[in-house]
Write an enzyme that holds these catalytic residues in place. Structure first.
Site, PDB file in Angstrom:
ATOM      1  N   THR A  48       0.836  -1.205   0.000  1.00  7.77           N
ATOM      2  CA  THR A  48       0.000   0.000   0.000  1.00  7.77           C
ATOM      3  C   THR A  48       0.869   1.252   0.000  1.00  7.77           C
ATOM      4  O   THR A  48       0.650   2.180  -0.790  1.00  7.77           O
ATOM      5  CB  THR A  48      -0.919  -0.019   1.237  1.00  7.77           C
ATOM      6  OG1 THR A  48      -1.883  -1.050   1.067  1.00  7.77           O
ATOM      7  CG2 THR A  48      -1.633   1.308   1.425  1.00  7.77           C
TER       8      THR A  48
ATOM      9  N   CYS B  22     -21.969  -7.531   2.646  1.00  4.30           N
ATOM     10  CA  CYS B  22     -22.154  -7.905   4.049  1.00  4.30           C
ATOM     11  C   CYS B  22     -20.852  -8.350   4.691  1.00  4.30           C
ATOM     12  O   CYS B  22     -20.756  -8.455   5.911  1.00  4.30           O
ATOM     13  CB  CYS B  22     -23.196  -9.017   4.147  1.00  4.30           C
ATOM     14  SG  CYS B  22     -22.997 -10.312   2.931  1.00  4.30           S
TER      15      CYS B  22
END
Lengths: 393, 77
Positions: free
Chosen positions: A89, A335
């Site tokens: 990242t 979800c």
């Protein structure tokens, strides 16, 4: 439940993940045995500051230089084109930010595919963006990408080498050519490809993450080709250095480099083996699970990763059911996300996002494990559909 | 768009529930009729058109309402 059954003895991945069949290699691999050996050796020998001129410092510098050489060799670049960061990242974000800073006279826009990793999207979102759509298989529109980079004010373009969520390999060479024609540097997030399959050249910057290839977590690699306008985006960087400032975790860097060399040597064989297992999963799931959408390009794909969505099934419930059956998988369903939003990759493709499962295999995945998964999956999906009262809908 | 479609209020329901409600309702309306799914789950905007594609039904588009979005689906088969 002991998760760590290994004793530090070089061994099979399954020792580390003995409790479960680990099918989430795209998130990160258990450290390759060679990485563990190299890290232990470097912890003894490479703890000092590589910038210092005394003996221990020189030894640390030798280890760092050797690691940089090894990574450069595997990526097909020069050692002074390689920087180490604290994560994949950080590498992607530093790559992008560094070009944005260096090219601010041109503009600040980042042209990127709609299916970039969130780390790249967050970095791009620090300024104006020009997202480029993908087709139903998750492949970016090369023409639209070329048009986007020709627009005025584009500082940098970003393209993932292959989708971390659906496996579709992106047209890196064609996009790199378009970027070169427009004079816009291209950043390729190659986290899923490095160590598994070759990444075409032509890019200006490339980022990767060691834990995705069997190195330890905490090591990112940023490659910046010579001639790329890039400025270190962090304060206090050493002039001429691509490394993130601050003490590098040198044993981890050494382990990452050792693992990369080992996995690259085995990559062609592993790719052929895992790709056949993925093909078996694609075919069998489509044949044995009703109302399932197998997602991503069936041919131009990563060797180790397959994604599918089961109609009317709650992704979180399916994840838990598979967990109880002994399989660790990932999901792009809303979800299962902290944001309760569906995966932006599945959205960009316009494919079903609920009931989604991503299976990603690693070098120690066996045929038996895949077969056992294929045996239990239809029953699990069927039971969840029965419980939800949606059978026959 | 369409005149007074059959409305399915799925506000507050998380995916896949709005899609399941739609799949239950569509076979009960005549071919050519329109069902509007009122949903506020972020996945509905993606999964309702995807369901239409998988099931051969026609997705007509989305209409923004006060606190939810209406997704219009025409039964064609």
């Amino acid at each position: 439940m002991p998760l760590l059954l290994g004793s530090g003895v070089p061994g099979r991945y399954r020792r580390v993940v003995a409790a479960q069949t680990y099918f989430d290699a795209a998130a990160g691999l258990p450290p390759h045995p060679v990485a563990r050996q190299a890290m232990l050796a470097a912890a003894e020998d490479g703890w000092a500051d590589p910038a210092k001129l005394y003996g221990q410092g020189r030894r640390a510098r030798q280890l760092l230089d050797a690691a940089r050489e090894a990574v450069a060799e595997q990526l097909g670049v020069r050692a002074d084109e390689i920087g180490f960061c604290a994560s994949g990242t950080a590498a992607a974000q530093a790559g992008m930010q560094g070009v944005r800073v260096a090219r601010q006279r041109v503009g600040a826009t980042v042209a990127h595919s709609a299916i970039e990793h969130s780390s790249v999207l967050y970095a791009a979102g620090q300024g104006p963006t020009a997202p480029v759509p993908v087709d139903r298989l998750g492949r970016v529109d090369t023409e639209a990408f070329a048009a986007a980079v020709r627009a005025p004010g584009v500082a940098v373009a970003a393209l993932i080498s292959a989708s971390h969520e659906v496996g579709t390999v992106q047209p890196v060479a064609a996009v790199a050519e378009a970027c070169a024609g427009a004079g816009v540097p291209l950043l390729v997030d190659a986290a899923q490809s490095v160590g598994r399959m070759p990444v075409p050249g032509g890019w200006s910057l490339l980022s990767a993450s060691a834990r995705k290839w069997g190195g330890p977590a905490g090591v990112g690699v940023l490659a910046v080709r010579k001639g790329t306008r890039w400025l270190p985006p962090w304060p206090g960087a050493e002039p001429g250095s691509l490394d993130q400032p601050g003490a590098l975790n040198l044993p981890a860097v050494v382990g990452a480099a050792a693992a990369l060399r080992a996995v690259c040597a085995a990559a062609p064989d592993q790719a052929a083996r895992l790709s056949a297992l993925v093909a078996r999963i694609r075919d069998q799931v489509a044949a044995t699970v009703p109302d399932v959408e197998i997602v991503g390009d069936p041919v131009g794909r990563l060797p180790h990763l397959v994604t599918f969505s089961c109609l009317y099934v709650d992704g979180e419930a399916l994840l838990h059911a598979l967990d109880r059956a002994g399989f660790a998988v990932s999901s792009g369903s809303s979800c299962t996300a902290s944001t309760l939003r569906p995966s932006h990759v599945l959205e960009a493709m316009g494919v079903l996002s609920h009931g989604n499962v991503r299976v990603s295999l690693h070098p120690d995945t066996t045929e038996e494990e895949v077969d056992r998964f294929l045996d239990v999956l239809p029953g699990l999906v069927g039971r969840l559909r029965e419980e939800a009262g949606v059978v026959g809908l | 768009m369409t005149e007074s479609p059959d409305v399915l209020d799925c506000r507050g329901q998380r995916c896949p529930l709005p899609v399941i409600a739609l799949a239950r309702r569509v076979p009960t309306v005549p071919v050519g009729a329109v069902v509007r799914v009122l949903a506020d789950d972020p996945a509905a905007a993606n999964d309702i058109p995807a369901w239409c594609r998988l099931r051969g039904q026609e997705f007509l588009g989305a209409v923004e309402a006060d606190d939810a979005t209406g997704f219009d689906v025409r039964r064609v088969i």
